[in-house]
Design a protein around this motif. Sequence first.
Motif, PDB file in Angstrom:
ATOM      1  N   SER A   1      95.748 -47.274  47.297  1.00  0.00           N
ATOM      2  CA  SER A   1      94.388 -47.184  46.780  1.00  0.00           C
ATOM      3  C   SER A   1      94.408 -46.898  45.287  1.00  0.00           C
ATOM      4  O   SER A   1      94.701 -45.767  44.872  1.00  0.00           O
ATOM      5  CB  SER A   1      93.625 -46.072  47.502  1.00  0.00           C
ATOM      6  OG  SER A   1      92.416 -45.783  46.818  1.00  0.00           O
TER       7      SER A   1
ATOM      8  N   GLN B   1      87.056 -50.592  43.728  1.00  0.00           N
ATOM      9  CA  GLN B   1      87.737 -49.386  43.272  1.00  0.00           C
ATOM     10  C   GLN B   1      86.847 -48.604  42.318  1.00  0.00           C
ATOM     11  O   GLN B   1      86.821 -47.372  42.341  1.00  0.00           O
ATOM     12  CB  GLN B   1      89.068 -49.754  42.607  1.00  0.00           C
ATOM     13  CG  GLN B   1      90.035 -50.460  43.534  1.00  0.00           C
ATOM     14  CD  GLN B   1      90.346 -49.665  44.783  1.00  0.00           C
ATOM     15  OE1 GLN B   1      90.624 -48.473  44.726  1.00  0.00           O
ATOM     16  NE2 GLN B   1      90.281 -50.315  45.931  1.00  0.00           N
TER      17      GLN B   1
ATOM     18  N   ASP C   1      84.326 -46.674  44.260  1.00  0.00           N
ATOM     19  CA  ASP C   1      84.993 -45.551  44.915  1.00  0.00           C
ATOM     20  C   ASP C   1      85.223 -44.409  43.918  1.00  0.00           C
ATOM     21  O   ASP C   1      84.969 -43.238  44.218  1.00  0.00           O
ATOM     22  CB  ASP C   1      86.318 -46.023  45.519  1.00  0.00           C
ATOM     23  CG  ASP C   1      86.890 -45.057  46.550  1.00  0.00           C
ATOM     24  OD1 ASP C   1      86.188 -44.109  46.958  1.00  0.00           O
ATOM     25  OD2 ASP C   1      88.043 -45.266  46.945  1.00  0.00           O
TER      26      ASP C   1
END
Length: 148
Positions: free
Chosen positions: A97, A132, A135
């Motif tokens: 991630s 991303q 997030d």
Amino acid sequence: MYKHILIAVDGSDLAERGARHGLALARQFAAEAIVLTVTEPLSPVAMEAAIAGGMRDPLAMYDMQMDEHVRKIDGPVSAHARELGVAIDLVRETDDSPADAILRVAEMRGCDLIVMASHGRRGLDRLLLGSQTADVLARTTLPVLVVR
């Protein structure tokens, strides 16, 4: 205002544009610039296949390939930093991630600003590809400059 700026790059033209913004801010505020590239870990399936194919140390080979990949990404950013007279710290993290790595490095390095790019995908593309940037935005209390 800002003393430690984390600049996330991934090799895309958009991320390079984001890096230029981040480096300009680092120059303006005489801030430390941390340029972060996140690479994916070698998957267990790929490692098993490489070993079955006779490769002795697939992890070491993969790591060398990722180092070369990151050098290509960091080259233009480093050149622009030199042009601006901004010292940078090039950091590579390996994580499934990128958002996790960005947040982890920002915390470890005491960053007070994160600069990253977003392709601005919406709908099904965003759902399938993930974001991303979204997030990071959802999980940090730090200011985030999003370049589009």
